[in-house]
Design a protein around this motif. Structure first.
Motif, short mmCIF file in Angstrom:
data_model
loop_
_atom_site.label_atom_id
_atom_site.label_comp_id
_atom_site.label_asym_id
_atom_site.label_seq_id
_atom_site.Cartn_x
_atom_site.Cartn_y
_atom_site.Cartn_z
N PRO A 34 33.76 50.26 44.97
CA PRO A 34 32.95 50.50 43.56
C PRO A 34 33.88 50.23 42.38
O PRO A 34 35.08 50.19 42.44
N LEU A 35 33.11 49.58 41.20
CA LEU A 35 33.94 49.62 39.94
C LEU A 35 34.50 50.87 39.37
O LEU A 35 33.93 51.98 39.35
N ASP A 36 36.00 50.89 39.21
CA ASP A 36 36.64 51.96 38.82
C ASP A 36 36.67 52.28 37.32
O ASP A 36 37.45 52.65 36.62
N LEU A 37 35.73 51.58 36.39
CA LEU A 37 35.35 51.83 35.23
C LEU A 37 33.86 52.43 34.88
O LEU A 37 33.04 51.90 35.61
N PHE B 116 23.36 44.44 38.09
CA PHE B 116 24.22 43.23 38.67
C PHE B 116 25.44 44.13 39.39
O PHE B 116 25.78 43.68 40.60
N LEU B 117 26.18 44.72 38.45
CA LEU B 117 27.44 45.47 38.94
C LEU B 117 27.21 46.65 39.83
O LEU B 117 28.22 47.16 40.37
N GLY B 118 25.98 47.07 39.87
CA GLY B 118 25.67 48.15 40.75
C GLY B 118 25.36 47.84 42.21
O GLY B 118 25.21 48.67 43.19
N ASN B 119 25.35 46.75 42.39
CA ASN B 119 24.98 46.01 43.51
C ASN B 119 26.37 45.49 44.52
O ASN B 119 26.92 44.57 44.22
N ASN C 15 27.44 41.85 45.43
CA ASN C 15 27.82 41.12 44.15
C ASN C 15 29.35 40.99 43.92
O ASN C 15 29.95 40.40 43.25
N TYR C 16 30.10 41.79 44.94
CA TYR C 16 31.64 42.05 44.99
C TYR C 16 32.34 41.32 46.02
O TYR C 16 31.48 41.02 47.03
N PRO C 17 33.64 40.73 45.51
CA PRO C 17 34.26 40.84 44.62
C PRO C 17 33.63 40.17 43.48
O PRO C 17 33.17 39.09 43.53
N VAL C 18 33.84 40.69 42.01
CA VAL C 18 33.40 40.05 40.84
C VAL C 18 34.31 40.01 39.92
O VAL C 18 35.31 40.98 39.73
N SER C 19 34.56 38.95 39.05
CA SER C 19 35.29 38.66 37.96
C SER C 19 34.81 39.12 36.81
O SER C 19 33.69 38.59 36.34
N ILE C 20 35.31 40.01 35.80
CA ILE C 20 34.75 40.51 34.75
C ILE C 20 35.69 40.02 33.49
O ILE C 20 36.72 40.77 33.78
#
Length: 219
Positions: free
Chosen positions: A35-38, A85-88, A91-96
């Motif tokens: 999960p995204l750590d932000l 999108f970022l909750g799915n 879709n990872y790994p993802v570049s932001i």
């Protein structure tokens, strides 16, 4: 040292000219796993960092691009909501790419009007009669310099705190305004300035000021 932008505000508080001369880039792009750590939250039609700072990414930074594609407010390039999108996990790994959002035209209009009001308040708060109003606001990353003419037109310059010669630059901009806007038969007072010669001479003056050059006769 650098000069970031120039604003010209009419006596009614309307923005009639704005130029972004130099915008320091502070974008940061990282690849994340799920999960995204932000912690991200929607704010003013964009998605911003609400909690968590790392590797140059700070609270308040907006999501500017995902996988190299520019983000449009709260939506990805293909129209999906950024948070969805970022909750799915699929879709990872993802570049932001994160960074400070770019001010829209409407936001610049609003900020110019807000400063006009602050300028008036500053004049009224002065213990001395006939105060010239706010001439400079200082922060740790920039200084806002303001020069108001006798007719109420305000010239504002946002510059690096270390930049010198801004007082001379403001008067030079007033001179350019007088020569290339006011003397233009197609220009109407208090209306937006759309004059190629004004643009050219203003940009030249900014370049001279950044090099700490003097504005002598005929310059």
């Amino acid at each position: 040292m650098a000069i970031f932008s120039v604003y010209v505000v009419n006596k009614a508080g309307g923005l009639i000219y704005q130029l972004d001369h130099y915008a320091p880039r502070a974008d940061t792009e990282k690849t994340f796993s799920f999960p995204l750590d932000l912690v991200l939250r929607p704010h003013d039609e964009r998605v911003v960092v609400a909690f968590g700072q790392r590797d140059g990414i700070r609270v308040g930074h907006a999501v500017l691009a995902i996988n190299g594609a520019e983000v449009n407010g709260r939506f990805t390039a293909d129209g999906k909501e950024v948070l969805e999108f970022l909750g799915n996990p699929a879709n990872y790994p993802v570049s932001i790419r994160f960074g400070r959002h770019r001010l829209s035209s409407n936001e610049k209009l609003m900020l110019a009007s807000m400063f006009h009001s602050l300028f008036a308040i500053g004049s009224q708060l002065s213990p001395e009669v006939g105060s010239s109003g706010i001439e400079m606001l200082e922060t740790d990353t920039f200084k806002l310099h303001c020069f108001q003419t006798l007719t109420g037109i305000k010239f504002m310059v946002l510059a690096d705190p270390r930049q010198t010669g801004i007082d001379a630059l403001l008067r030079k901009i007033y001179e350019i305004y007088s020569d290339f806007a006011l003397k233009n038969p197609f220009y109407s007072l208090e209306m937006p300035i759309r004059c190629e010669l004004f643009d050219q001479n203003l940009k030249l003056a900014l370049e001279v000021a950044e090099k700490a050059g003097p504005f002598g006769p005929g310059s």
